[in-house]
Design a protein around this motif. Structure first.
Motif, PDB file in Angstrom:
ATOM      1  N   CYS A 158      -6.065  12.020  -7.336  1.00  0.00           N
ATOM      2  CA  CYS A 158      -6.614  12.560  -6.095  1.00  0.00           C
ATOM      3  C   CYS A 158      -6.385  11.517  -5.000  1.00  0.00           C
ATOM      4  O   CYS A 158      -6.349  10.311  -5.281  1.00  0.00           O
ATOM      5  CB  CYS A 158      -8.102  12.845  -6.240  1.00  0.00           C
ATOM      6  SG  CYS A 158      -8.500  13.998  -7.575  1.00  0.00           S
ATOM      7  N   LEU A 159      -6.220  11.981  -3.787  1.00  0.00           N
ATOM      8  CA  LEU A 159      -5.889  11.081  -2.689  1.00  0.00           C
ATOM      9  C   LEU A 159      -6.993  11.065  -1.645  1.00  0.00           C
ATOM     10  O   LEU A 159      -7.662  12.082  -1.399  1.00  0.00           O
ATOM     11  CB  LEU A 159      -4.578  11.501  -2.025  1.00  0.00           C
ATOM     12  CG  LEU A 159      -3.350  11.656  -2.925  1.00  0.00           C
ATOM     13  CD1 LEU A 159      -2.164  12.137  -2.098  1.00  0.00           C
ATOM     14  CD2 LEU A 159      -3.027  10.354  -3.638  1.00  0.00           C
ATOM     15  N   LEU A 160      -7.162   9.918  -1.014  1.00  0.00           N
ATOM     16  CA  LEU A 160      -7.958   9.801   0.197  1.00  0.00           C
ATOM     17  C   LEU A 160      -6.996   9.473   1.322  1.00  0.00           C
ATOM     18  O   LEU A 160      -6.229   8.519   1.241  1.00  0.00           O
ATOM     19  CB  LEU A 160      -9.011   8.696   0.066  1.00  0.00           C
ATOM     20  CG  LEU A 160     -10.249   8.993  -0.785  1.00  0.00           C
ATOM     21  CD1 LEU A 160     -11.178   7.782  -0.807  1.00  0.00           C
ATOM     22  CD2 LEU A 160     -10.986  10.206  -0.257  1.00  0.00           C
ATOM     23  N   ALA A 161      -7.026  10.287   2.376  1.00  0.00           N
ATOM     24  CA  ALA A 161      -6.122  10.100   3.502  1.00  0.00           C
ATOM     25  C   ALA A 161      -6.920   9.951   4.790  1.00  0.00           C
ATOM     26  O   ALA A 161      -8.058  10.421   4.892  1.00  0.00           O
ATOM     27  CB  ALA A 161      -5.161  11.285   3.614  1.00  0.00           C
ATOM     28  N   ASP A 162      -6.312   9.297   5.765  1.00  0.00           N
ATOM     29  CA  ASP A 162      -6.909   9.225   7.088  1.00  0.00           C
ATOM     30  C   ASP A 162      -6.918  10.628   7.684  1.00  0.00           C
ATOM     31  O   ASP A 162      -5.887  11.296   7.754  1.00  0.00           O
ATOM     32  CB  ASP A 162      -6.097   8.275   7.972  1.00  0.00           C
ATOM     33  CG  ASP A 162      -6.707   8.107   9.343  1.00  0.00           C
ATOM     34  OD1 ASP A 162      -6.513   9.005  10.187  1.00  0.00           O
ATOM     35  OD2 ASP A 162      -7.368   7.089   9.584  1.00  0.00           O
ATOM     36  N   ALA A 163      -8.077  11.098   8.102  1.00  0.00           N
ATOM     37  CA  ALA A 163      -8.208  12.480   8.564  1.00  0.00           C
ATOM     38  C   ALA A 163      -7.457  12.743   9.864  1.00  0.00           C
ATOM     39  O   ALA A 163      -7.156  13.894  10.182  1.00  0.00           O
ATOM     40  CB  ALA A 163      -9.682  12.836   8.742  1.00  0.00           C
ATOM     41  N   GLN A 164      -7.137  11.705  10.621  1.00  0.00           N
ATOM     42  CA  GLN A 164      -6.448  11.891  11.888  1.00  0.00           C
ATOM     43  C   GLN A 164      -4.930  11.801  11.755  1.00  0.00           C
ATOM     44  O   GLN A 164      -4.205  12.508  12.458  1.00  0.00           O
ATOM     45  CB  GLN A 164      -6.929  10.837  12.897  1.00  0.00           C
ATOM     46  CG  GLN A 164      -8.427  10.786  13.068  1.00  0.00           C
ATOM     47  CD  GLN A 164      -9.045  12.134  13.373  1.00  0.00           C
ATOM     48  OE1 GLN A 164      -8.569  12.847  14.256  1.00  0.00           O
ATOM     49  NE2 GLN A 164     -10.102  12.490  12.661  1.00  0.00           N
ATOM     50  N   SER A 165      -4.459  10.981  10.828  1.00  0.00           N
ATOM     51  CA  SER A 165      -3.012  10.778  10.703  1.00  0.00           C
ATOM     52  C   SER A 165      -2.421  11.358   9.427  1.00  0.00           C
ATOM     53  O   SER A 165      -1.207  11.571   9.350  1.00  0.00           O
ATOM     54  CB  SER A 165      -2.694   9.282  10.751  1.00  0.00           C
ATOM     55  OG  SER A 165      -3.222   8.614   9.600  1.00  0.00           O
ATOM     56  N   GLY A 166      -3.255  11.585   8.423  1.00  0.00           N
ATOM     57  CA  GLY A 166      -2.763  12.062   7.139  1.00  0.00           C
ATOM     58  C   GLY A 166      -2.226  10.962   6.252  1.00  0.00           C
ATOM     59  O   GLY A 166      -1.782  11.225   5.127  1.00  0.00           O
ATOM     60  N   LYS A 167      -2.283   9.722   6.697  1.00  0.00           N
ATOM     61  CA  LYS A 167      -1.784   8.599   5.911  1.00  0.00           C
ATOM     62  C   LYS A 167      -2.704   8.341   4.722  1.00  0.00           C
ATOM     63  O   LYS A 167      -3.920   8.236   4.855  1.00  0.00           O
ATOM     64  CB  LYS A 167      -1.700   7.344   6.776  1.00  0.00           C
ATOM     65  CG  LYS A 167      -1.181   6.134   6.037  1.00  0.00           C
ATOM     66  CD  LYS A 167      -1.149   4.900   6.932  1.00  0.00           C
ATOM     67  CE  LYS A 167      -0.669   3.670   6.175  1.00  0.00           C
ATOM     68  NZ  LYS A 167      -0.670   2.450   7.035  1.00  0.00           N
ATOM     69  N   VAL A 168      -2.106   8.229   3.527  1.00  0.00           N
ATOM     70  CA  VAL A 168      -2.882   7.983   2.312  1.00  0.00           C
ATOM     71  C   VAL A 168      -3.415   6.554   2.322  1.00  0.00           C
ATOM     72  O   VAL A 168      -2.653   5.598   2.518  1.00  0.00           O
ATOM     73  CB  VAL A 168      -2.030   8.221   1.056  1.00  0.00           C
ATOM     74  CG1 VAL A 168      -2.804   7.858  -0.208  1.00  0.00           C
ATOM     75  CG2 VAL A 168      -1.581   9.684   0.989  1.00  0.00           C
ATOM     76  N   VAL A 169      -4.717   6.417   2.106  1.00  0.00           N
ATOM     77  CA  VAL A 169      -5.339   5.093   2.112  1.00  0.00           C
ATOM     78  C   VAL A 169      -5.833   4.684   0.734  1.00  0.00           C
ATOM     79  O   VAL A 169      -6.139   3.511   0.499  1.00  0.00           O
ATOM     80  CB  VAL A 169      -6.507   5.043   3.119  1.00  0.00           C
ATOM     81  CG1 VAL A 169      -5.989   5.268   4.530  1.00  0.00           C
ATOM     82  CG2 VAL A 169      -7.581   6.071   2.768  1.00  0.00           C
ATOM     83  N   SER A 170      -5.935   5.659  -0.196  1.00  0.00           N
ATOM     84  CA  SER A 170      -6.421   5.309  -1.530  1.00  0.00           C
ATOM     85  C   SER A 170      -6.009   6.382  -2.538  1.00  0.00           C
ATOM     86  O   SER A 170      -5.964   7.569  -2.206  1.00  0.00           O
ATOM     87  CB  SER A 170      -7.941   5.160  -1.520  1.00  0.00           C
ATOM     88  OG  SER A 170      -8.425   4.732  -2.777  1.00  0.00           O
ATOM     89  N   ASN A 171      -5.688   5.941  -3.760  1.00  0.00           N
ATOM     90  CA  ASN A 171      -5.397   6.841  -4.876  1.00  0.00           C
ATOM     91  C   ASN A 171      -6.539   6.770  -5.877  1.00  0.00           C
ATOM     92  O   ASN A 171      -6.946   5.675  -6.293  1.00  0.00           O
ATOM     93  CB  ASN A 171      -4.093   6.436  -5.579  1.00  0.00           C
ATOM     94  CG  ASN A 171      -2.874   6.732  -4.734  1.00  0.00           C
ATOM     95  OD1 ASN A 171      -2.811   6.342  -3.574  1.00  0.00           O
ATOM     96  ND2 ASN A 171      -1.899   7.402  -5.313  1.00  0.00           N
ATOM     97  N   LEU A 172      -7.045   7.936  -6.270  1.00  0.00           N
ATOM     98  CA  LEU A 172      -8.143   8.002  -7.220  1.00  0.00           C
ATOM     99  C   LEU A 172      -7.584   8.412  -8.578  1.00  0.00           C
ATOM    100  O   LEU A 172      -7.120   9.548  -8.753  1.00  0.00           O
ATOM    101  CB  LEU A 172      -9.199   9.003  -6.747  1.00  0.00           C
ATOM    102  CG  LEU A 172      -9.679   8.847  -5.294  1.00  0.00           C
ATOM    103  CD1 LEU A 172     -10.730   9.894  -4.960  1.00  0.00           C
ATOM    104  CD2 LEU A 172     -10.225   7.447  -5.043  1.00  0.00           C
ATOM    105  N   LYS A 173      -7.618   7.492  -9.535  1.00  0.00           N
ATOM    106  CA  LYS A 173      -7.010   7.727 -10.843  1.00  0.00           C
ATOM    107  C   LYS A 173      -8.064   7.808 -11.938  1.00  0.00           C
ATOM    108  O   LYS A 173      -8.986   7.002 -11.977  1.00  0.00           O
ATOM    109  CB  LYS A 173      -6.010   6.608 -11.163  1.00  0.00           C
ATOM    110  CG  LYS A 173      -4.873   6.498 -10.159  1.00  0.00           C
ATOM    111  CD  LYS A 173      -3.908   5.378 -10.527  1.00  0.00           C
ATOM    112  CE  LYS A 173      -2.760   5.283  -9.537  1.00  0.00           C
ATOM    113  NZ  LYS A 173      -1.803   4.202  -9.883  1.00  0.00           N
ATOM    114  N   GLY A 174      -7.921   8.790 -12.810  1.00  0.00           N
ATOM    115  CA  GLY A 174      -8.859   8.938 -13.912  1.00  0.00           C
ATOM    116  C   GLY A 174      -8.808  10.328 -14.534  1.00  0.00           C
ATOM    117  O   GLY A 174      -8.950  10.482 -15.741  1.00  0.00           O
ATOM    118  N   HIS A 175      -8.613  11.344 -13.709  1.00  0.00           N
ATOM    119  CA  HIS A 175      -8.514  12.708 -14.233  1.00  0.00           C
ATOM    120  C   HIS A 175      -7.254  12.868 -15.083  1.00  0.00           C
ATOM    121  O   HIS A 175      -6.278  12.114 -14.922  1.00  0.00           O
ATOM    122  CB  HIS A 175      -8.485  13.724 -13.088  1.00  0.00           C
ATOM    123  CG  HIS A 175      -9.837  14.012 -12.503  1.00  0.00           C
ATOM    124  ND1 HIS A 175     -10.892  14.475 -13.260  1.00  0.00           N
ATOM    125  CD2 HIS A 175     -10.301  13.918 -11.218  1.00  0.00           C
ATOM    126  CE1 HIS A 175     -11.941  14.656 -12.479  1.00  0.00           C
ATOM    127  NE2 HIS A 175     -11.616  14.321 -11.243  1.00  0.00           N
TER     128      HIS A 175
END
Length: 451
Positions: free
Chosen positions: A305-322
């Motif tokens: 799963c990804l966390l992205a900047d809501a204004q630019s769409g740039k990915v800031v973090s990857n959530l790994k585990g699923h």
């Protein structure tokens, strides 16, 4: 998301199936799409005499306390008990998996949770409305705007249920041609018809719905007709998997869509112009915006799963585990905790201050986690499986205590009322499709001294 789809919609409102026995198809024995003939009728779902007949099949809290099944299932007339049927369901249910990964160590990760708690009491069940599902993986088809107002999909109609008046009305019929009533410069509005709604959201008087062929429909609830309608994607596999209504940091309302074409699009909710779009490496199944409007959770056909900047769409973090694809997410109102639901039958909780690993793994009973919702005060989190089970966790116990709502049927959506007083569950089933209402329990300890 999977290409397997429900090509035809249920249209069962003309008759009531009074079964004397169940077979394996009554509630389904696996997570798969169902279909019947959608061309029986394109008219409104409801007739006056139908409401009179069906109202006798509703179940109240008093009737439930006196022994009636909350869904009105006549177990006393069947060849098996409820407990026996539950046992059979748990053994036979097959959870849909997109990825064949080993799940041997998953149980070890899961948090031990104390069950048997009761945070929300059963209040009412009505069969005047019965939810329907277009795609078996998409279960955001029910929204509560108050403890008395619920919007849900029934075949080609968006229905409004008033729990106060115990009445239902059709808000929108998408089988008929939809011609936008207003013209917006720069928008790509167009006429649509026979839209199969795959997902929806309602907030602050605006309803947004996504369609199976990449459609987006927007309607102001206090105005006739639709304000905006278009195909935002024209690919062969362009289904709109999720829509979300949120506010930008400047206070303007926006609509966020997630599609199978690997795109996330941002629409201004006043002009309905697409103001931005972000591309990702896989089909996007779900998005959710953090309470401070700064982060966008992006989930899709990937274990990550990804966390992205809501204004630019740039990915800031990857959530790994699923271990499989994800289809649901929700933010705790404090903005620190993100919950993600996955086809590996778990919900993972992430502290965004340290996303190197999830802080907790919560497991369902038998299927994927298809919907997640928090109460507006952050006290409870509900997660729904594809069928039969909704779990309510007390966040103040560090998600260590849980209420398990046990029912029968596919779950089309769950929604807490904004004031946290009610929880609504849409059940999609040919016979016992309905809308369940639960009310929040309140403990008035001062009464102990009075009594």
């Amino acid at each position: 998301m999977a290409l397997s789809q429900n090509q035809e919609l249920e249209y069962m409102v003309d008759e009531y199936y009074d079964t004397t026995d169940f077979d394996d198809s009554t509630f389904g024995d696996d997570e798969s799409p169902r279909s019947t003939d959608p061309d029986v009728s394109a008219d409104s779902d409801f007739e006056d005499d139908f409401e009179v007949r069906k109202s006798k099949l509703d179940t109240s809290a008093i009737e439930a306390r006196n022994g009636k099944d909350i869904q009105g299932i006549p177990w006393e007339r069947l060849n098996f008990t409820r407990n026996k049927y539950r046992e059979t369901r748990l053994k036979q249910y097959k959870n849909y998996e997109s990825l064949s990964r080993s799940r041997e160590d998953l149980e070890k990760e899961c948090k031990e949770v104390g069950k048997g708690h009761s945070f929300y009491d059963f209040q009412f069940n009505t069969r005047l409305v019965k939810s329907t599902i277009v795609h078996f993986q998409l279960r955001n088809l029910l929204w509560s705007t108050s403890k008395h107002d619920v919007y849900l999909m029934q075949n080609y109609s968006v229905m409004h249920w008033s729990s106060l008046l115990r009445k239902v009305e059709e808000v929108l019929n998408v089988a008929r041609p939809l011609t936008p009533t207003m013209k917006y410069p720069g928008s790509a509005s167009q006429t649509l018809s026979r839209v199969q709604i795959s997902t929806m959201a309602v907030r602050d008087g605006l309803m947004a719905a996504g369609g199976f062929q990449g459609e987006l429909i927007c309607k102001y609830l206090n105005q006739p007709g639709v304000a905006f309608a278009t195909k935002i994607s024209n690919g062969e596999n362009a289904i709109t998997n999720a829509v979300d209504i949120s506010y930008s940091p400047t206070g303007s309302m926006r609509i966020i869509t997630a599609n199978n074409d690997q795109q996330v699009r941002i629409f201004d909710a006043k002009s309905f112009v697409c103001t931005n779009h972000y591309a990702f490496p896989w089909s996007v199944n779900n998005t959710s915006v953090s309470p401070d409007d700064k982060l966008l959770a992006v989930l899709g056909d990937s274990p990550e799963c990804l966390l992205a900047d809501a204004q630019s769409g740039k990915v800031v973090s990857n959530l790994k585990g699923h271990l499989d694809y994800s289809f649901s997410s929700a933010w705790h109102p404090d903005g620190r905790i993100l919950a993600t639901g996955n086809q590996d039958t778990t919900c993972r909780l992430w502290d965004i201050r340290n996303t190197s690993q999830s802080i907790a793994v919560l497991k369902g009973r038998m299927g994927a986690i298809r919907a997640i919702k928090f109460t507006s005060d952050g006290r409870f989190m509900a997660m729904a499986e594809p069928a039969d089970f909704v779990h309510i966790f007390d966040t103040q116990s560090d998600y260590g205590t849980c209420q398990e709502i046990d029912l029968f049927g596919e779950i089309a959506g769950i929604s807490f009322s904004p004031d946290t007083e009610a929880l609504f569950i849409g059940v999609a089933d040919r016979t016992y499709g309905s809308l369940l209402e639960f009310n929040r329990k309140h403990y008035h300890h001062y009464l102990d001294y009075v009594l």
